[in-house]
Design an enzyme around this catalytic site. Structure first.
Site, PDB file in Angstrom:
ATOM      1  N   GLY A  92       1.882  30.566  -4.577  1.00  0.00           N
ATOM      2  CA  GLY A  92       1.537  29.254  -4.021  1.00  0.00           C
ATOM      3  C   GLY A  92       1.524  29.109  -2.522  1.00  0.00           C
ATOM      4  N   GLU A 126       5.143  35.780  -7.163  1.00  0.00           N
ATOM      5  CA  GLU A 126       3.829  36.354  -7.412  1.00  0.00           C
ATOM      6  C   GLU A 126       2.770  35.649  -6.569  1.00  0.00           C
ATOM      7  OE1 GLU A 126       3.839  35.979 -11.695  1.00  0.00           O
ATOM      8  OE2 GLU A 126       3.465  33.836 -11.568  1.00  0.00           O
ATOM      9  N   PRO A 127       2.802  35.861  -5.257  1.00  0.00           N
ATOM     10  CA  PRO A 127       1.798  35.243  -4.396  1.00  0.00           C
ATOM     11  C   PRO A 127       0.447  35.944  -4.521  1.00  0.00           C
ATOM     12  CG  PRO A 127       3.342  36.568  -3.099  1.00  0.00           C
ATOM     13  CD  PRO A 127       3.763  36.690  -4.519  1.00  0.00           C
ATOM     14  N   GLY A 128      -0.608  35.197  -4.398  1.00  0.00           N
ATOM     15  CA  GLY A 128      -1.956  35.775  -4.441  1.00  0.00           C
ATOM     16  C   GLY A 128      -2.690  35.476  -3.146  1.00  0.00           C
ATOM     17  N   ARG A 129      -2.983  34.168  -2.952  1.00  0.00           N
ATOM     18  CA  ARG A 129      -3.782  33.744  -1.803  1.00  0.00           C
ATOM     19  C   ARG A 129      -3.215  34.239  -0.476  1.00  0.00           C
ATOM     20  NH1 ARG A 129      -6.717  28.872  -1.798  1.00  0.00           N
ATOM     21  NH2 ARG A 129      -5.395  28.236  -3.546  1.00  0.00           N
ATOM     22  N   ARG A 181     -15.740  27.939  -3.782  1.00  0.00           N
ATOM     23  CA  ARG A 181     -14.689  27.007  -3.363  1.00  0.00           C
ATOM     24  C   ARG A 181     -15.206  25.766  -2.628  1.00  0.00           C
ATOM     25  NH1 ARG A 181     -10.859  27.771  -0.518  1.00  0.00           N
ATOM     26  NH2 ARG A 181      -9.206  26.931  -1.808  1.00  0.00           N
ATOM     27  N   TYR A 232     -14.033  22.654  -4.686  1.00  0.00           N
ATOM     28  CA  TYR A 232     -12.848  21.944  -4.153  1.00  0.00           C
ATOM     29  C   TYR A 232     -13.110  21.271  -2.797  1.00  0.00           C
ATOM     30  CZ  TYR A 232     -10.780  25.783  -6.936  1.00  0.00           C
ATOM     31  OH  TYR A 232     -10.482  26.711  -7.886  1.00  0.00           O
ATOM     32  N   CYS A 244     -30.293  27.060  -6.084  1.00  0.00           N
ATOM     33  CA  CYS A 244     -31.130  25.913  -6.409  1.00  0.00           C
ATOM     34  C   CYS A 244     -30.255  24.745  -6.817  1.00  0.00           C
ATOM     35  CB  CYS A 244     -32.092  26.278  -7.528  1.00  0.00           C
ATOM     36  SG  CYS A 244     -33.053  27.702  -7.082  1.00  0.00           S
ATOM     37  N   TYR A 275      -9.780  34.213  -3.950  1.00  0.00           N
ATOM     38  CA  TYR A 275     -10.559  33.332  -4.821  1.00  0.00           C
ATOM     39  C   TYR A 275     -12.006  33.155  -4.343  1.00  0.00           C
ATOM     40  CZ  TYR A 275      -5.818  32.374  -6.358  1.00  0.00           C
ATOM     41  OH  TYR A 275      -4.539  32.517  -6.811  1.00  0.00           O
TER      42      TYR A 275
HETATM   43  N1  LLP Z   1       1.176  32.680 -10.521  1.00  0.00           N
HETATM   44  C1  LLP Z   1       0.521  31.897 -11.392  1.00  0.00           C
HETATM   45  C2  LLP Z   1       1.081  31.690 -12.723  1.00  0.00           C
HETATM   46  C3  LLP Z   1      -0.681  31.288 -11.009  1.00  0.00           C
HETATM   47  O1  LLP Z   1      -1.313  30.512 -11.865  1.00  0.00           O
HETATM   48  C4  LLP Z   1      -1.204  31.507  -9.697  1.00  0.00           C
HETATM   49  C5  LLP Z   1      -2.458  30.907  -9.283  1.00  0.00           C
HETATM   50  C6  LLP Z   1      -0.481  32.354  -8.839  1.00  0.00           C
HETATM   51  C7  LLP Z   1       0.703  32.918  -9.286  1.00  0.00           C
HETATM   52  C8  LLP Z   1      -0.946  32.660  -7.446  1.00  0.00           C
HETATM   53  O2  LLP Z   1      -0.972  31.523  -6.642  1.00  0.00           O
HETATM   54  P1  LLP Z   1      -1.349  31.659  -5.087  1.00  0.00           P
HETATM   55  O3  LLP Z   1      -0.236  32.387  -4.387  1.00  0.00           O
HETATM   56  O4  LLP Z   1      -2.634  32.380  -4.987  1.00  0.00           O
HETATM   57  O5  LLP Z   1      -1.478  30.248  -4.609  1.00  0.00           O
HETATM   58  N2  LLP Z   1      -8.985  29.075  -7.524  1.00  0.00           N
HETATM   59  C9  LLP Z   1      -8.081  28.256  -6.757  1.00  0.00           C
HETATM   60  C10 LLP Z   1      -6.661  28.729  -6.865  1.00  0.00           C
HETATM   61  C11 LLP Z   1      -6.158  28.756  -8.287  1.00  0.00           C
HETATM   62  C12 LLP Z   1      -4.761  29.305  -8.397  1.00  0.00           C
HETATM   63  C13 LLP Z   1      -4.432  29.585  -9.801  1.00  0.00           C
HETATM   64  N3  LLP Z   1      -3.148  30.147 -10.031  1.00  0.00           N
HETATM   65  C14 LLP Z   1      -8.561  28.234  -5.302  1.00  0.00           C
HETATM   66  O6  LLP Z   1      -9.573  28.853  -5.004  1.00  0.00           O
HETATM   67  O7  LLP Z   1      -7.970  27.577  -4.458  1.00  0.00           O
END
Ligand code: LLP
Length: 441
Positions: free
Chosen positions: A252, A294-297, A334, A338, A365, A394
């Site tokens: 997050g 578990e960070p992603g973004r 995105r 969003y 289109c 993303y």
């Molecule tokens: N763990 C779980 C269970 C999740 O559902 C997510 C993201 C993460 C970790 C990673 O979160 P992050 O660190 O990336 O914020 N498509 C959207 C974002 C959707 C996130 C979904 N879950 C966007 O483009 O903003």
């Protein structure tokens, strides 16, 4: 200490002697010429700087495990980087499990989560040696127990809970509030635990999992999340004499897309989590649990940029100026999904005076295919290379073939070298899955 998620630019970004933007020692115009556009460019140094910050920030808490949320950007090369950095993987589909496994990733460092995992996906997870499955609902508890039973295995599980915490982010990417499609409501936890205890004996409950949302800028929500989880762990211990030793706090942490975004640093989030964990562990007399994040973004977002080539333009009489580029909502959904905003530069003219208001339109289109609305840039000329920053998370992972537009390529840059990590899709690949039934032949 500032961390790379607090900047818009990848850490190696500079303007070189040709007056072009350079990332990872590679001139973006040369990359655009070599690999064509649209092109995703990932700066390896930025990714590694972020993973190092995470490790450093959490080093005072020895029981921590970091996993990269692969949904943000999943390719085999990223799996390799994560493995080298000592990160595990948070996987959320059969496709992600398959990708991790085929990259040679150590599957004992992976978790599988999601709100509607199929029979086949759960089977694949077990066969592939995924370490833990985060179970989302009652349906899945029964399904997973059956699968585990028929293969005579015991599966380690977490229960995903909805902690009831609202954070200030876009509604679509909030997940921890009570009315959410994810996880068990806290009032359903006891029923789940009793089922596991009495009936689902092929499931080994080791802990709880929560994720409160994405693109979060506040520290307090993490403090509160730990608070909610520890209260449950204590309650479960007191009521059932079950010790839950693993806590997964999800991801997050936010990143800086535009000047108005003020994300916190990785050190601030780590400090909040550690402080809250230690306080609660002491208060409830719980031995320091194994914490997972578990960070992603925040791991890949800032490292990635997208390059486009400027094509047609249109000045609406007494209205907007539209500049079209060769990509759009198929490579970055995105903005249309969003209303996401990005920082944009002309890679071959980064220092020009930004004196023109322009709207960057995608090539699809659809009127809503706008990548950036009413931004100030130097006057764009046909053929210019337009660079969108912070598209690393993303972007590619949500790309599509809308309008049968090919998915772009992605390159990894480092120390003046570029390596392709995703080939541009070809027309042959595009039609690969199409079948013409015999009756038409
Ligand atoms: N763990 C779980 C269970 C999740 O559902 C997510 C993201 C993460 C970790 C990673 O979160 P992050 O660190 O990336 O914020 N498509 C959207 C974002 C959707 C996130 C979904 N879950 C966007 O483009 O903003």
């Amino acid at each position: 200490m500032e961390t790379a998620n607090q900047n818009i630019y990848p850490i190696t970004r500079k303007v070189n002697k040709n007056g072009n933007i350079e990332i990872g020692g590679c001139d973006l115009i040369e990359l655009a010429n070599k690999y064509s556009t649209p092109l995703y460019v990932y700066d390896e140094a930025t990714i590694r700087s972020i993973t190092k910050s995470y490790k450093d920030a959490f080093k005072s808490y020895p029981n921590i495990n970091m996993m990269f949320a692969a949904k943000a950007f999943m390719t085999k090369a990223i799996c390799k980087i994560m493995e080298e950095e000592g990160f595990g993987l948070d996987l959320c589909s059969g496709g992600e499990i398959y990708t991790a496994k085929s990259s040679g990733f150590d599957m004992s460092k992976t978790l599988f989560n999601g709100n509607n995992k199929s029979f086949d996906e759960l089977n694949l997870a077990i066969e592939s040696g995924v370490r833990t499955i985060s179970v989302d609902n009652f349906f899945e508890l029964a399904l997973l127990n059956n699968i585990a039973k028929s293969s005579n295995k015991t599966v380690r599980i977490l229960l995903r809970i909805t902690p009831g915490i609202e954070c200030h982010t876009h509604e679509y990417i909030q997940t921890g509030h009570l009315d959410s499609k994810f996880g068990f409501d806290l009032t359903q936890l006891d029923e789940a635990i009793e089922l596991i205890k009495d009936e689902y004996t092929n499931l080994n409950l080791v802990g709880l999992h929560a994720h409160i949302g994405s693109q979060i800028f506040e520290k307090k929500v993490y403090f509160d999340e730990v608070d909610v989880i520890f209260k449950e762990i204590k309650r479960i211990r007191d009521k059932y004499s079950i010790t839950l030793s693993e806590i997964n706090l999800g991801g997050g942490l936010g990143i800086k897309y535009t000047e108005s975004d003020k994300p916190i640093s990785i050190y601030e989030i780590a400090e909040t989590i550690i402080e809250s964990v230690e306080k609660h562990a002491k208060e409830y007399n719980i031995e320091s649990p194994l914490i997972f994040i578990e960070p992603g973004r925040s791991i890949v977002g800032t490292s990635g940029v997208t390059l486009y080539t400027a094509g047609s333009s249109k000045q609406v009489p007494k209205g907007r100026k539209y500049q079209a580029v060769d990509g759009g909502m198929s490579d970055n959904a995105r903005p249309s999904l969003y209303q996401a905003k990005y920082t944009v530069e002309i890679a071959n003219n980064p220092n020009g005076e930004a004196n023109e208001k322009v709207t960057i339109a995608g090539r699809h289109c659809e009127s809503g295919d706008i990548l950036a609305k009413d931004i100030m840039l130097p006057e764009i000329e046909e053929g210019d290379t337009i660079c969108f920053y912070t598209t690393g998370a993303y972007g590619y992972s949500m790309s599509s073939n809308y309008n049968r537009v090919l998915k772009p390529a992605a390159v990894l840059v480092n120390n003046g070298k570029s390596d392709i990590i995703i080939n541009r899709q070809t027309y042959e690949q595009l039609c690969e899955s199409d079948v013409i039934p015999d009756k038409f032949i």
